[in-house]
Design a protein around this motif. Sequence first.
Motif, PDB file in Angstrom:
ATOM      1  N   GLY A  73       0.591  -0.951   0.095  1.00 45.60           N
ATOM      2  CA  GLY A  73       0.002   0.178  -0.286  1.00 45.60           C
ATOM      3  C   GLY A  73       0.724   1.465   0.556  1.00 45.60           C
ATOM      4  O   GLY A  73       0.292   1.966  -0.521  1.00 45.60           O
ATOM      5  N   ILE A  74       2.001   1.777   0.817  1.00 44.98           N
ATOM      6  CA  ILE A  74       2.852   2.928   1.077  1.00 44.98           C
ATOM      7  C   ILE A  74       3.585   2.216  -0.345  1.00 44.98           C
ATOM      8  O   ILE A  74       3.251   3.777  -0.676  1.00 44.98           O
ATOM      9  CB  ILE A  74       4.205   1.850   1.883  1.00 44.98           C
ATOM     10  CG1 ILE A  74       3.443   2.347   3.336  1.00 44.98           C
ATOM     11  CG2 ILE A  74       4.681   3.211   1.667  1.00 44.98           C
ATOM     12  CD1 ILE A  74       4.367   1.543   4.246  1.00 44.98           C
ATOM     13  N   ALA A  75       3.616   1.573  -1.035  1.00 44.16           N
ATOM     14  CA  ALA A  75       4.321   1.485  -2.542  1.00 44.16           C
ATOM     15  C   ALA A  75       3.262   2.360  -3.655  1.00 44.16           C
ATOM     16  O   ALA A  75       3.676   2.910  -4.700  1.00 44.16           O
ATOM     17  CB  ALA A  75       5.139   0.775  -2.871  1.00 44.16           C
ATOM     18  N   ALA A  76       1.762   1.445  -3.270  1.00 43.53           N
ATOM     19  CA  ALA A  76       1.400   1.865  -4.657  1.00 43.53           C
ATOM     20  C   ALA A  76       0.502   3.375  -4.347  1.00 43.53           C
ATOM     21  O   ALA A  76       0.041   3.675  -5.844  1.00 43.53           O
ATOM     22  CB  ALA A  76      -0.256   0.861  -4.463  1.00 43.53           C
ATOM     23  N   HIS A  77      -0.012   3.708  -2.916  1.00 46.14           N
ATOM     24  CA  HIS A  77      -0.409   5.474  -2.489  1.00 46.14           C
ATOM     25  C   HIS A  77       0.393   5.953  -1.816  1.00 46.14           C
ATOM     26  O   HIS A  77       0.200   7.443  -1.693  1.00 46.14           O
ATOM     27  CB  HIS A  77      -2.125   4.802  -2.807  1.00 46.14           C
ATOM     28  CG  HIS A  77      -1.972   3.933  -0.771  1.00 46.14           C
ATOM     29  ND1 HIS A  77      -0.829   4.678   0.785  1.00 46.14           N
ATOM     30  CD2 HIS A  77      -2.974   3.144  -1.138  1.00 46.14           C
ATOM     31  CE1 HIS A  77      -1.216   3.652   0.907  1.00 46.14           C
ATOM     32  NE2 HIS A  77      -2.552   2.630   0.698  1.00 46.14           N
ATOM     33  N   GLY A  78       1.282   5.580  -1.368  1.00 45.83           N
ATOM     34  CA  GLY A  78       1.948   6.515  -0.757  1.00 45.83           C
ATOM     35  C   GLY A  78       1.970   6.626   0.231  1.00 45.83           C
ATOM     36  O   GLY A  78       2.858   7.927   1.394  1.00 45.83           O
ATOM     37  N   ALA A  83      -0.113   1.979   7.136  1.00 49.63           N
ATOM     38  CA  ALA A  83       0.586   1.319   7.604  1.00 49.63           C
ATOM     39  C   ALA A  83       0.433   1.381   8.784  1.00 49.63           C
ATOM     40  O   ALA A  83       1.027   0.339   9.868  1.00 49.63           O
ATOM     41  CB  ALA A  83       1.724   0.973   6.685  1.00 49.63           C
ATOM     42  N   SER A  84       0.793   3.024  10.110  1.00 44.89           N
ATOM     43  CA  SER A  84       1.024   3.120  10.851  1.00 44.89           C
ATOM     44  C   SER A  84       0.646   2.749  11.579  1.00 44.89           C
ATOM     45  O   SER A  84       0.368   1.997  12.764  1.00 44.89           O
ATOM     46  CB  SER A  84       1.430   4.645  10.926  1.00 44.89           C
ATOM     47  OG  SER A  84       2.128   5.349  10.623  1.00 44.89           O
ATOM     48  N   VAL A  85      -0.687   2.922  11.648  1.00 48.34           N
ATOM     49  CA  VAL A  85      -2.038   2.347  12.434  1.00 48.34           C
ATOM     50  C   VAL A  85      -2.092   0.552  12.211  1.00 48.34           C
ATOM     51  O   VAL A  85      -2.751   0.064  13.368  1.00 48.34           O
ATOM     52  CB  VAL A  85      -3.986   2.395  12.163  1.00 48.34           C
ATOM     53  CG1 VAL A  85      -4.779   1.874  12.595  1.00 48.34           C
ATOM     54  CG2 VAL A  85      -3.455   4.475  11.850  1.00 48.34           C
ATOM     55  N   GLY A  86      -1.339  -0.013  11.187  1.00 49.36           N
ATOM     56  CA  GLY A  86      -1.839  -1.740  11.422  1.00 49.36           C
ATOM     57  C   GLY A  86      -0.709  -1.963  12.397  1.00 49.36           C
ATOM     58  O   GLY A  86      -0.585  -3.034  12.612  1.00 49.36           O
ATOM     59  N   ALA A  87       0.944  -1.060  12.400  1.00 49.74           N
ATOM     60  CA  ALA A  87       1.471  -1.501  12.795  1.00 49.74           C
ATOM     61  C   ALA A  87       1.329  -1.066  14.286  1.00 49.74           C
ATOM     62  O   ALA A  87       2.092  -2.131  14.870  1.00 49.74           O
ATOM     63  CB  ALA A  87       3.411  -0.472  12.594  1.00 49.74           C
ATOM     64  N   LEU A 124      -8.605   0.945   6.073  1.00 52.44           N
ATOM     65  CA  LEU A 124      -7.773   2.282   5.387  1.00 52.44           C
ATOM     66  C   LEU A 124      -6.730   2.358   4.111  1.00 52.44           C
ATOM     67  O   LEU A 124      -6.802   2.783   3.414  1.00 52.44           O
ATOM     68  CB  LEU A 124      -6.432   3.254   6.787  1.00 52.44           C
ATOM     69  CG  LEU A 124      -7.875   3.616   7.866  1.00 52.44           C
ATOM     70  CD1 LEU A 124      -7.133   3.962   8.754  1.00 52.44           C
ATOM     71  CD2 LEU A 124      -8.690   4.630   7.277  1.00 52.44           C
ATOM     72  N   ASN A 125      -6.150   0.965   4.014  1.00 54.92           N
ATOM     73  CA  ASN A 125      -4.802   0.422   3.072  1.00 54.92           C
ATOM     74  C   ASN A 125      -5.947   0.636   1.761  1.00 54.92           C
ATOM     75  O   ASN A 125      -5.297   0.796   0.613  1.00 54.92           O
ATOM     76  CB  ASN A 125      -4.024  -0.536   3.615  1.00 54.92           C
ATOM     77  CG  ASN A 125      -2.868  -0.274   2.225  1.00 54.92           C
ATOM     78  OD1 ASN A 125      -2.136   0.486   2.228  1.00 54.92           O
ATOM     79  ND2 ASN A 125      -2.986  -1.876   1.838  1.00 54.92           N
ATOM     80  N   ARG A 126      -7.385  -0.436   2.119  1.00 51.97           N
ATOM     81  CA  ARG A 126      -7.735  -0.892   0.728  1.00 51.97           C
ATOM     82  C   ARG A 126      -8.150   0.373   0.327  1.00 51.97           C
ATOM     83  O   ARG A 126      -8.428   0.413  -0.730  1.00 51.97           O
ATOM     84  CB  ARG A 126      -8.369  -2.097   1.769  1.00 51.97           C
ATOM     85  CG  ARG A 126      -9.099  -2.553  -0.001  1.00 51.97           C
ATOM     86  CD  ARG A 126     -10.521  -3.584   0.787  1.00 51.97           C
ATOM     87  NE  ARG A 126     -11.168  -2.909   1.695  1.00 51.97           N
ATOM     88  CZ  ARG A 126     -12.765  -2.176   2.015  1.00 51.97           C
ATOM     89  NH1 ARG A 126     -13.053  -2.085  -0.011  1.00 51.97           N
ATOM     90  NH2 ARG A 126     -13.413  -1.803   2.608  1.00 51.97           N
ATOM     91  N   ARG A 127      -9.019   1.432   0.978  1.00 47.06           N
ATOM     92  CA  ARG A 127      -9.904   2.167   0.744  1.00 47.06           C
ATOM     93  C   ARG A 127      -8.982   2.867  -0.086  1.00 47.06           C
ATOM     94  O   ARG A 127      -8.970   4.032  -1.001  1.00 47.06           O
ATOM     95  CB  ARG A 127     -10.372   3.174   1.532  1.00 47.06           C
ATOM     96  CG  ARG A 127     -11.216   2.289   2.462  1.00 47.06           C
ATOM     97  CD  ARG A 127     -11.516   3.095   3.471  1.00 47.06           C
ATOM     98  NE  ARG A 127     -13.006   2.173   4.333  1.00 47.06           N
ATOM     99  CZ  ARG A 127     -14.754   1.918   4.013  1.00 47.06           C
ATOM    100  NH1 ARG A 127     -14.818   3.066   3.123  1.00 47.06           N
ATOM    101  NH2 ARG A 127     -15.219   1.623   4.876  1.00 47.06           N
ATOM    102  N   ALA A 128      -8.117   3.616   0.432  1.00 41.20           N
ATOM    103  CA  ALA A 128      -6.132   4.421  -0.802  1.00 41.20           C
ATOM    104  C   ALA A 128      -6.100   3.601  -1.994  1.00 41.20           C
ATOM    105  O   ALA A 128      -5.538   4.208  -2.656  1.00 41.20           O
ATOM    106  CB  ALA A 128      -5.468   4.655   0.745  1.00 41.20           C
ATOM    107  N   THR A 129      -5.820   2.636  -1.655  1.00 41.90           N
ATOM    108  CA  THR A 129      -5.069   2.062  -3.043  1.00 41.90           C
ATOM    109  C   THR A 129      -6.704   1.928  -4.297  1.00 41.90           C
ATOM    110  O   THR A 129      -5.818   1.981  -5.280  1.00 41.90           O
ATOM    111  CB  THR A 129      -5.157   0.176  -2.761  1.00 41.90           C
ATOM    112  OG1 THR A 129      -4.387   0.726  -1.750  1.00 41.90           O
ATOM    113  CG2 THR A 129      -4.509  -0.032  -3.667  1.00 41.90           C
ATOM    114  N   TYR A 130      -7.549   1.726  -3.954  1.00 45.90           N
ATOM    115  CA  TYR A 130      -9.147   1.706  -4.896  1.00 45.90           C
ATOM    116  C   TYR A 130      -9.619   2.803  -4.709  1.00 45.90           C
ATOM    117  O   TYR A 130     -10.083   3.299  -3.784  1.00 45.90           O
ATOM    118  CB  TYR A 130      -9.944   0.266  -4.789  1.00 45.90           C
ATOM    119  CG  TYR A 130      -8.455  -0.923  -4.832  1.00 45.90           C
ATOM    120  CD1 TYR A 130      -8.310  -1.179  -5.907  1.00 45.90           C
ATOM    121  CD2 TYR A 130      -8.649  -1.418  -3.403  1.00 45.90           C
ATOM    122  CE1 TYR A 130      -7.213  -2.604  -6.217  1.00 45.90           C
ATOM    123  CE2 TYR A 130      -7.898  -2.629  -3.082  1.00 45.90           C
ATOM    124  CZ  TYR A 130      -6.972  -2.984  -4.838  1.00 45.90           C
ATOM    125  OH  TYR A 130      -6.508  -4.204  -4.826  1.00 45.90           O
TER     126      TYR A 130
END
Length: 130
Positions: A73-78, A83-87, A124-130
């Motif tokens: 996700g970081i690579a796809a949408h920046g 990732a911070s919430v997931g970590a 959040l990652n899924r929503r930001a990617t698509y």
Amino acid sequence: MTTHSRISPLGWIESHADRLAIGLSGLCMVHCLTSAILLALLSTAGGMLLNPIFHEIGLTIAIGFGILALGRGIAAHGYMMPASVGALGLGIMAGAMSLPHDGSGLETIWTLVGVGLLALGHDLNRRATY
């Protein structure tokens, strides 16, 4: 005539990693709640389900999906927020493993908080990617 491109199994996993991870988080929540209930009802079965190996394997799988999906996700949408919430969720889950399994429910509560944050990060990652 439409041509359909074939996606390799690894490509399919990468494109669906967040959804798979959210499902895994849901299974973790069911496991935690079931274990706590079974522990209260049947100490023998509850003790078997609370074996530390289940938690260690589950956390290892969660970390793997986290690296794969949230890193992609970081690579796809920046955006770093998913990732911070997931970590943070993974960290809370790992910390919960160090709490005593004394039947107080403290470990279960913190695990569920961590799993919820991890699932939120993947959403959040899924929503930001698509």
